[in-house]
Every structure is written in structure tokens, then in C-alpha cells.
Design a protein around this motif. Structure first.
Motif, PDB file in Angstrom:
ATOM      1  N   GLU A  32       2.359   1.813  -3.365  1.00  0.00           N
ATOM      2  CA  GLU A  32       1.337   2.209  -4.332  1.00  0.00           C
ATOM      3  C   GLU A  32       1.029   3.710  -4.203  1.00  0.00           C
ATOM      4  O   GLU A  32       0.948   4.439  -5.194  1.00  0.00           O
ATOM      5  CB  GLU A  32       0.072   1.396  -4.079  1.00  0.00           C
ATOM      6  CG  GLU A  32      -0.710   1.152  -5.342  1.00  0.00           C
ATOM      7  CD  GLU A  32      -1.865   0.170  -5.116  1.00  0.00           C
ATOM      8  OE1 GLU A  32      -2.744   0.108  -5.952  1.00  0.00           O
ATOM      9  OE2 GLU A  32      -1.884  -0.499  -4.056  1.00  0.00           O
ATOM     10  N   GLU A  33       0.882   4.152  -2.947  1.00  0.00           N
ATOM     11  CA  GLU A  33       0.571   5.571  -2.722  1.00  0.00           C
ATOM     12  C   GLU A  33       1.673   6.462  -3.291  1.00  0.00           C
ATOM     13  O   GLU A  33       1.416   7.444  -3.994  1.00  0.00           O
ATOM     14  CB  GLU A  33       0.399   5.837  -1.222  1.00  0.00           C
ATOM     15  CG  GLU A  33       0.104   7.307  -0.937  1.00  0.00           C
ATOM     16  CD  GLU A  33      -0.089   7.597   0.540  1.00  0.00           C
ATOM     17  OE1 GLU A  33       0.186   6.702   1.366  1.00  0.00           O
ATOM     18  OE2 GLU A  33      -0.520   8.729   0.861  1.00  0.00           O
ATOM     19  N   ASP A  82       3.946   5.700  -5.607  1.00  0.00           N
ATOM     20  CA  ASP A  82       4.029   5.614  -7.065  1.00  0.00           C
ATOM     21  C   ASP A  82       2.991   6.536  -7.694  1.00  0.00           C
ATOM     22  O   ASP A  82       3.263   7.246  -8.673  1.00  0.00           O
ATOM     23  CB  ASP A  82       3.791   4.166  -7.528  1.00  0.00           C
ATOM     24  CG  ASP A  82       5.048   3.319  -7.340  1.00  0.00           C
ATOM     25  OD1 ASP A  82       6.137   3.933  -7.189  1.00  0.00           O
ATOM     26  OD2 ASP A  82       4.949   2.080  -7.305  1.00  0.00           O
ATOM     27  N   GLY A  86       0.827  -1.207   0.000  1.00  0.00           N
ATOM     28  CA  GLY A  86       0.000   0.000   0.000  1.00  0.00           C
ATOM     29  C   GLY A  86       0.863   1.258   0.000  1.00  0.00           C
ATOM     30  O   GLY A  86       0.597   2.230  -0.707  1.00  0.00           O
TER      31      GLY A  86
END
Lengths: 101, 889
Positions: free
Chosen positions: B30-31, B33, B27
Motif C-alpha cells: 500500500e505504501e 502504491d 501495508g
């Protein structure tokens, strides 16, 4: 009585309240260093002042980019911000007061 | 350009993501990126000034990832601690046993550490800017940091620029209060600058200053210590300005010193009062001592100084040594044998430090062994518990807990236990710190009360102990065979654990053996010393020590009193022989003086320092010190108006005259070798260990007190046998002859000799207590192992007995196993004891550190203990009905 928030924390909460709701946007709105913003967001989340919402996969995929994480104020976050702004108001000259709705 | 930058930013993000706990990593990545992606987009669309560069954005990810890691670690730790606390609470018996075992082990260590802390590490709080205070003395090559004569204090005071101030002090016992109700107190005679050197403030009134130390006998003022104010003066708030009597002379109390300050010495009696040096003649009533205050040969003062700003102790040493050497040349015509020493800080002198360090090192080793045994015991308990908890751990592993997580959880439990033990230990230390001074063979000015440093030490020791005893059981418990464990709830206990546990027991027994054997050696030394003869009679000799100087008698009165006492005491019923001497053996005192034999070119220096005892006729006969040549001191050769005579001990004769016959030769006592200050040798007596049983005899000279003068004297009286105690009659004889004189010290010489072995007694006592403690822990460990073996072999025993095995033979089988473990422990312990033998050899007397009889006796005792510990579990195993055992599983 809840502990009064510091300047950076209050600024970040206020940015979120003004719908600036993901990391980079908050950095742009507050002008705070990136490290400070993300660590503070993490802390606010732990204290229950903000919640996070992941963008749904379909939208992100359609745009051809990774999912984005959005931040929103909780009830407690709202209250804390109100209290802090009220406290800051006391320091501000009347014609400079800018009240939020 | 942008692509290079974003590649670099991606790398930073990747690196930072490694710090994020694995569960949250996806997570998190992902944030970030998404943020990076949005940044590129925004920068493509417009050069937005409010946006950071990709690299700057990515650098912001580093503190974020570190924060995530920290939060996670704290959360997990708290979770582990909460879980551990719950587990321990549910096993009250186990927890209590473990905490008590650890409290004993850790408490022993914190107690000894509080001693080390007080004596070696801490400096008195009351001293201002303590870093600038130094001790000054003669730095003798034989490690003794020695005292100096008054003229050197004056030399440094008047000429040194490296010292801001310098002061001299010495301590003496005096009597406070009115005749009839006197209390013995310790007076420190100090020169006027003493409190200035120490940068000290009074809690009431004022301290002494240079103005209080100008005219001999002219400044009857004192400063009292806080503890004497409380103890002797009852904490009277109006004490300043009041009058107290010391040795029957009135002094005005000028002020009260700060609480906790008892002088700059660590060893020795703490000061109750500080008296100006110029009052020493009045206070001690010993005019000779004061008259000789200018004698550069009389070293009796300790010097403390305050360094001038920005002067190092080494620079001060160079300056003071130059002054000292020059003065030595002027006084004695030769440079000093030993240089002047300047050491930073107050407290132990180097020679004392070495002695104390040795004893503390031995004590630390002893308590370290106790803690090691306690840890081994705990490790054994935890191994056993690991077996019984294997089902719980199996479930956790099956549910996905990693091994590291399980080990950490178990280690948290053991560290928590150890900290619990540490907490109890600190509480116990507050109590033992109060008891400890009474156990010590020396008096000290410092308090052993634990402080923050002791608390910190206890925390460190506890944590390390928790990890040490917890780590192996935790690793073992973390790898159960899941399937098997979940099925039976008992597996994983395999024989490997048995070996480990047996190994721990062997280690415990070996360490206990070391302590018990050391105790045995020390106790045998004490026994040997009981029967020892130091070269003179002790068993039948009683003594009473007094001072004519303190009572204000002049030379003639004193001489008459000594004659009368010698006569009166010899006539007492039960007394075989009596005499007086100016010394008191075994840590009492002896006077040392300089003799000037005929110049010899090969001698390193022109004078020799010897112990000098002034005696009445009858002294040598009473102590049964054999006369080797010549004649004894008698009424015929010792009259005051006759030429002065001297007896030499054998080693003194050798030092003064080599192999030549000393009889009839002269021994000069002044540098000019004037005949009137020389003594004619009339005889030689055997050497004697007057100072200590553990020290070689020191060369001694004896002269008739009638031809000299001495203020402190001891009456020696020898009875026909040991059952007669003459101390009472001696007191009465003194009271009859001189009612105004009080007794300073009394007792039998034998008793004094036993007390002089205080250090050996202390170590023997503590090693004994801790040795028994360690042996008990080892025995309980052995009991645990035997119970474990017995229960895991229940089925086998059932089969054996079903097939007709005798109960006795099964019992023997188990006991044999215990004996094998004990024998291994004893063998290892013997090797350790022999290897460590040198450590305590200095404390031993009359027994070798590897004495086989002692080792054998302790070996048998340890094996017997093992048999006793093994018996109950073994017996219980044989009581099981074969059918029940066979039905098991």
C-alpha cells in the motif's frame, strides 16, 4: 551515550523534522537513492526514532488514490538529531552554520 | 510512454512484495502504491527535477523488501531460539541426558578430526612461506617415498636453479648430559641450509647456517628445540652460548628454535636438537657411516627444498629428475629404477600419508557410527517427547501456528541441543587431544590441540546432527490430530510412531553390532598374534641392544667385546643358547645393502637389495632359525682372517641364484664383483618375519660380525622356559664386560612382537570403547521403546490379566518383542559387517573378517543385551493391577 548517526540517517531525520514526511518527499529533499531511504526509514522505525501514521481512508478515497504513509520524529529521534547536528557543527565554519529552531 | 513505464514499475513492485513476509505484505504494498501514485501526479503537474523515474523508484523497493525479509527472519530465529532455550531449561533431566549423549557422539568425532587436522591438514606454523617448501625423494612405484644418498643432496645444491636452497636431514637417538645421568634425546642431523629452506627465525640466539657445516667434525654447535629447552634444560634463559654434551662430546648452544617446531616430519620423534651434518661422525661415533657419506648407494637422508620464485613443484621435479638420472647413469651405468619425486609442503610423505589415511578413515568410520547411534537415540527420545508434548503443539496449531513454523521451532530445539553437545565435545576434545598421543602406536611431532578448524568442524557436525535427529520427530509432532489431542492430551502417538521408533532401535543395534563384531575380530587377531610364531623363537628370547660406536670403541675392541659377550652370556645360569646380531626385529632396525650377483640378461637390474644381519656364532641357534642346507656360522668358519662367508635365507637364495644350489657360490657386494669383497655361501636358513607379523618375510643374508664391523648390536639369549626373564642378567653381563656402554633397548622378543601390533591394538581399543558405548546407547534406546510399548499396551495387559493370563506369559510376550527387534538388528548388522569386512582385513591376523563363530558370539551378546534392556519395562507392566489398568482413560 547513543551511537552517532551517519550522514544518510541524519539527513533523513532532518528532512522529516522539516515536515518532509513521506518517502518520495524525503527522496526529493535529501537526494538519496530510493533503496537507501526506505531501508533507513525501516531501521529508524525499529530504533524508535520515527513513528508512522497511515492517512485515513476517507481522505485517500476522496482523492481517488491509495492511502499514504507518513513519518514523524519521536522524542528519541529529535534528541538523536540534535546530538548529531551538534557534532556536525563542530566540523563547520561559523558563517556556514545553519541552526534549526 | 509513461503508462508503459509505470506498468513496468508496478511489476517490479509486485515481484518485490513477494519477498516481504506475508504478515507485513499488505501495508508494504500500500505504501509503495501510494508513492508511485504520488510520483505520477507530481510528474503530471510539473517535471520536477528532484523526482526519480517510476522504474527507479520501484527498483528502490527491492532492497527495502529484502531488508524486511531479513529483519523478520532474524526476529523469528531469535524468538525460536529464546523459546527453545526456555523449553530446554524447563526439562533439565532431558536436556542433560541429550547433551551428554551428543557430547559423546560429537566428542568422538572432533577427537578423531583433531588428529586428522594435525596430521593431514595443518603445516607447522613456524615455517615461513610454507607454500614454497618441498620434499624431495625417490618416488618408488611401490608407493614408498624413499630417502636419498648424500651425493644427490650435493648434486642438487650445486646445480639446481629451480630450488633457492636445498637441505638434507636424518634423525638419530643420542644421549645428552654427563655419564651416569644421561637423557635420551632425538638429534636431527641437518645440512647447513636447513633453517634457510624453512624460512625460520629463532626465538633466541641464532639458527644453523651453511657456515656451520663445512669441515667434518669442525662445528660443535647445536640448536635446541623449544620443548627440549623447557624439558631438558629447564627453560634456562641463559642457555644460548652454554655447553651441552651429546654422546659425551661438548657442543655450544647457538640458539633456540621456535615453539611448536619439532622437525619437518610428522611421524617419528620430534627433534630435541639440530646438529650440523658435518658433526655426524663425531656425534654418532660411527666412523663407517661418516666415511661412507660419499657412498651414492647409501640412502639415509631426507631432502627438503625451497622453490625459487615462481617455480612450480612440477618444474622443479623435471629439473631435479634430469640431474638425478644423469648422475645415476654416470654412477651405476643405468638410469634410476624410479624417478625422483618432488611434493609440495612438509609433513607426511606419500607412503606415510596413505597408511595414516587408512587408519584415520577406519577411526572416522567408527566414530561416525557412534554419532549415528547417538542421533538415533536422540531421535527416539524426541519422538517420545513429541507424544508427551502433543497437547502443547496441538494448542499452538489450533492458535494458528503453521506446520512449517512448528517444525522450525522443534528443529531449533534439536539444533540448540546439538550445539550444546558440541560445546561440551570441544571442551572434552582439549582433554582427549592430550591423552591421544599416549594411545597411538607411533610418535609424532605434531600437537593434536584443537584449533579454529576443529571448532568449525564441531559446529558443522553438531548442526547437521541436530537436523538429522530432529527432523523426523519434528515432522511427526507437527501433525497432531488437533481435536483429539486437545481432548485427551495423549493422542497422535499412534502405532506409526511405534514402528518408527522400533526401526531406529533396529538401526542402533545393527550399528552397535558392526562395531562390536569388528572389535571382536581385532581382539581375536591380537590373541592369534600372541600365539603366533614369526619363524623364530620369541617367547623365551630376551634381548639387550647397545652401541659400541656411541661409546667410542674401535673395530678391534668391538670385535673382542662381541666375542666375550657371546661367551659370557652363554655361560649365564638359565641360558640355553646365546648370540649377537646387528638387527632388532619388529620395528627395531635392520641394515639393507646391495649385492651384485652374476649378471643375468633377464634380471631387471644388475643388483639386489637385501636385509643384511651381522651375527656371532649361536645367533641362529638361539632364535631357532632352522638350517635348511649347508653348515651354520661357527667359530671354525668365521675367524677374521679367514675367507668371508655368508648364510642366506631361503628367499634370498632364490633371489640370488634362482633354483641353482647356492652352496659354495660367491655373492659379490661391489659392482666390480671383486673376489675380496665377495662372500662364499656356506648355508641356507629358513625365512623369518623379522620386520612385522603382518608382512611377508623379507630376504635376508647373515655374515659373521668378526669378518665385518657393526656398531649397534643386540644380545639374544634363549632361556629354558618363558618364566625366566634374562634381561637383568644380560644387562649385568654387559655392564661387567664394558661398564662405559649403556643399554639402548631391552626386553623380550615376544613383548616387542606384541608391541609391533600397535596399529591393530589401537583400532581394537578404540573400536572396543566406542562399540560398548554404542551398545549402551542402543540398549537405552531399546529400553525406551519397550517402556513406550509397555505403557501403550497397559490396558491390553490389564484385560489379559483380568481374564487370567499368567504374569510369566505377559512378560514373555514383551521379551519376545525385544528379541524380534534385536534379531532384526543383528541380521542387518551381520550384513553390514560382511559388506565392510574388507576395510579392516589389513589389520587382522589369523582370523577371517567374516568368521562365523565370532559373529554368532556377538549376535548372542546383542540379543542378551536386548533381553536385559526389555526386562524392566516388561516386568513393570505386569505389576499393574488389572483394575487400575482397566480404569485408565
Amino acid at each position: 551515550m547513543a551511537r552517532r548517526l551517519g550522514y544518510a540517517t541524519a539527513a533523513i531525520l532532518r528532512a522529516i523534522a522539516q515536515e518532509r514526511n513521506y518517502g518520495l518527499d524525503i527522496i526529493a529533499a535529501t537526494g538519496l537513492p530510493t533503496g537507501t531511504v526506505y531501508v533507513t526509514l525501516g531501521r529508524l522505525q525499529k530504533r524508535g526514532f520515527v513513528s508512522t501514521i497511515w492517512e485515513d481512508d476517507a481522505t485517500a478515497e476522496a482523492d481517488g488514490r491509495p492511502r499514504r504513509r507518513y513519518y514523524a520524529l519521536t522524542r528519541a529521534g529529535h534528541d538523536a538529531l540534535e546530538q548529531t547536528l551538534a557534532a556536525f557543527d563542530a566540523l563547520t565554519l561559523p558563517d556556514q552554520v545553519e541552526r534549526r529552531g | 510512454m509513461i503508462s508503459n513505464e509505470s506498468r513496468f514499475a508496478s511489476r517490479i513492485l509486485h515481484f518485490a512484495s513477494l519477498l516481504v513476509p506475508s504478515g507485513d505484505r499488505r501495508g508494504w504494498r500500500e505504501e509503495w502504491d501510494a508513492e508511485l501514485h504520488y510520483l505520477h501526479q507530481a510528474r503530471r503537474e510539473s517535471a520536477d527535477a528532484g523526482m526519480p523515474s517510476p522504474v527507479r523508484l520501484a527498483l528502490g523497493a527491492l532492497p527495502h523488501s529484502l531488508w524486511e525479509r531479513k529483519e523478520w527472519t532474524v526476529a523469528v530465529l531469535l524468538q525460536d531460539v529464546r523459546f527453545a532455550a526456555r523449553v530446554l531449561r524447563h526439562n533439565v533431566t532431558f536436556t542433560a541426558m541429550a547433551v551428554i549423549t551428543l557430547a559423546l557422539g560429537i566428542g568422538a568425532n572432533t577427537t578423531i578430526f583433531s588428529m586428522t587436522n594435525a596430521m593431514l591438514l595443518r603445516s607447522p606454523d613456524a615455517i615461513g612461506d610454507a607454500a614454497r617448501v618441498v620434499q624431495i625423494g625417490r618416488d618408488r612405484p611401490d608407493q614408498n617415498f624413499d630417502s636419498l644418498a648424500y651425493p644427490y643432496y650435493r648434486l642438487f645444491r650445486d646445480n639446481s636453479t629451480s630450488l633457492e636452497a636445498v637441505s638434507a636431514w636424518t634423525s638419530r637417538n643420542v644421549f645428552a648430559g654427563e655419564t651416569g645421568e644421561m637423557t635420551r634425546v632425538n638429534a636431527h642431523l641437518v645440512t647447513g641450509e636447513y633453517f634457510e629452506v624453512l624460512g625460520m627465525q629463532p626465538i633466541d640466539g641464532r639458527l644453523l647456517s651453511s657456515a656451520d657445516d663445512q669441515v667434518p667434525g669442525g662445528h660443535p654447535v647445536v640448536v635446541v628445540s623449544y620443548s627440549a629447552w623447557q624439558r631438558v634444560l629447564g627453560g634456562d634463559p641463559s642457555v644460548v652460548g652454554s655447553e651441552i654434551k651429546l654422546n659425551n662430546y661438548p657442543y655450544t648452544v647457538a640458539g633456540i628454535a621456535p615453539e611448536g617446531f619439532g622437525g619437518t616430519n610428522v611421524i617419528g620423534n620430534p627433534a630435541d636438537v639440530w646438529v650440523p651434518m658435518m658433526m655426524s661422525g663425531v656425534l654418532l661415533g660411527d666412523r663407517y657411516q661418516f666415511a661412507s657419506i660419499d657412498d651414492p648407494g647409501m640412502s639415509w637422508l631426507w631432502l627438503v627444498g625451497r622453490l625459487a620464485e615462481d617455480v612450480s613443484p612440477a618444474a622443479a621435479r623435471d629439473e631435479l629428475d634430469a640431474l638425478y638420472q644423469q648422475q645415476m647413469l654416470e654412477t651405476w651405468g643405468e638410469a634410476a629404477q624410479s624417478p625422483l619425486g618432488v611434493i609440495a609442503g612438509v609433513g607426511l610423505r606419500p607412503d606415510e600419508r596413505q597408511a595414516i589415511q587408512t587408519i584415520l578413515a577406519i577411526l572416522s568410520a567408527i566414530v561416525g557410527i557412534v554419532l549415528a547411534v547417538a542421533c538415533a537415540n536422540l531421535a527416539n527420545l524426541l519422538l517420545a517427547r513429541g507424544v508427551s508434548r502433543s497437547r502443547e503443539i496441538g494448542v499452538r496449531v489450533a492458535l494458528g501456528a503453521g506446520r512449517v513454523r512448528v517444525v522450525r521451532q522443534l528443529l531449533t530445539e534439536s539444533v540448540l541441543l546439538a550445539l550444546g553437545g558440541g560445546l561440551v565435545a570441544v571442551v572434552v576434545t582439549f582433554w582427549t587431544a592430550r591423552l591421544l598421543p599416549a594411545l597411538l602406536p607411533i610418535t609424532t611431532t605434531v600437537s593434536f590441540r584443537p584449533d579454529l578448524r576443529v571448532l568449525f568442524f564441531a559446529t558443522c557436525v553438531s548442526t547437521v546432527a541436530g537436523i538429522v535427529f530432529g527432523v523426523v520427530p519434528a515432522i511427526r509432532a507437527s501433525r497432531p490430530d488437533i481435536v483429539d489431542t486437545l481432548k485427551t492430551g495423549t493422542a497422535g502417538a499412534g502405532t506409526g510412531g511405534g514402528w518408527l521408533r522400533s526401526g531406529l532401535v533396529v538401526g542402533q543395534l545393527a550399528l552397535s553390532f558392526v562395531l562390536l563384531a569388528s572389535t571382536a575380530f581385532l581382539v581375536r587377531s591380537l590373541w592369534a598374534a600372541q600365539g603366533a610364531e614369526p619363524g623364530f623363537a620369541t617367547r623365551t628370547v630376551s634381548t639387550v641392544t647397545f652401541s659400541t660406536g656411541l661409546a667410542g670403541l674401535d673395530d678391534q675392541e668391538a670385535a673382542q667385546l662381541y666375542n666375550r659377550l657371546a661367551r659370557d652370556v652363554a655361560a649365564l645360569p638359565g641360558v640355553e643358547s646365546a648370540g649377537l646380531g646387528s638387527n632388532l626385529p619388529f620395528g627395531g632396525w635392520s641394515r639393507r645393502s646391495v649385492m651384485w650377483p652374476e649378471p643375468r640378461p633377464e634380471a631387471p637390474r644388475p643388483f639386489i637389495e637385501l636385509d643384511w644381519t651381522m651375527v656371532t656364532p649361536g645367533f641362529h641357534e638361539t632364535l631357532q632359525l632352522p638350517l635348511l642346507a649347508g653348515e651354520p656360522i661357527s667359530a671354525l668358519n668365521s675367524a677374521a682372517d679367514m675367507p668371508r662367508v655368508m648364510l642366506l635365507s631361503q628367499s634370498a637364495a632364490e633371489l640370488l641364484f634362482d633354483d641353482a644350489d647356492p652352496l659354495g657360490r660367491l655373492v659379490p657386494t661391489t659392482e666390480d664383483r671383486a673376489p675380496e669383497s665377495s662372500y662364499r655361501v656356506i648355508g641356507v636358513v629358513a625365512d623369518a618375519q623379522m620386520r612385522s607379523l603382518q608382512q611377508a618375510p623379507r630376504p635376508n643374508v647373515y655374515t659373521p660380525v668378526s669378518q665385518d664391523r657393526a656398531s649397534f648390536m643386540t644380545i639374544y639369549a634363549r632361556a629354558a622356559n618363558e618364566s625366566i626373564d634374562l634381561a637383568g642378567p644380560l644387562r649385568e653381563a654387559l655392564a661387567t664386560a664394558a661398564p662405559e656402554i649403556g643399554v639402548l633397548i631391552q626386553g623380550s622378543l615376544h613383548q616387542r612382537m606384541a608391541e609391533s601390533l600397535g596399529q591393530t591394538t589401537l583400532v581394537a581399543r578404540l573400536a572396543g570403547i566406542f562399540g560398548v558405548l554404542a551398545a549402551m546407547l542402543a540398549a537405552s534406546g531399546l529400553y525406551g521403546v519397550m517402556a513406550f510399548i509397555a505403557s501403550s499396551r497397559r490396558r491390553e495387559v490389564g484385560v489379559r490379566m483380568a481374564l487370567g493370563a499368567e504374569r510369566g506369559s505377559v512378560l514373555r510376550m514383551f521379551v519376545r518383542q525385544a528379541v524380534i527387534l534385536a534379531t532384526l538388528g543383528v541380521a542387518l548388522g551381520t550384513a553390514l559387517t560382511l559388506a565392510l569386512g574388507g576395510t579392516i582385513s589389513n589389520l587382522l591376523y589369523g582370523v577371517a573378517p567374516g568368521d562365523p563363530v565370532t559373529l554368532l558370539a556377538i549376535a548372542l551378546a546383542v540379543i542378551a543385551l536386548a533381553v536385559i534392556a526389555a526386562f524392566t519395562p516388561a516386568y513393570r507392566a505386569t505389576r499393574v493391577a488389572p483394575v487400575a489398568a482397566l480404569r485408565q482413560d
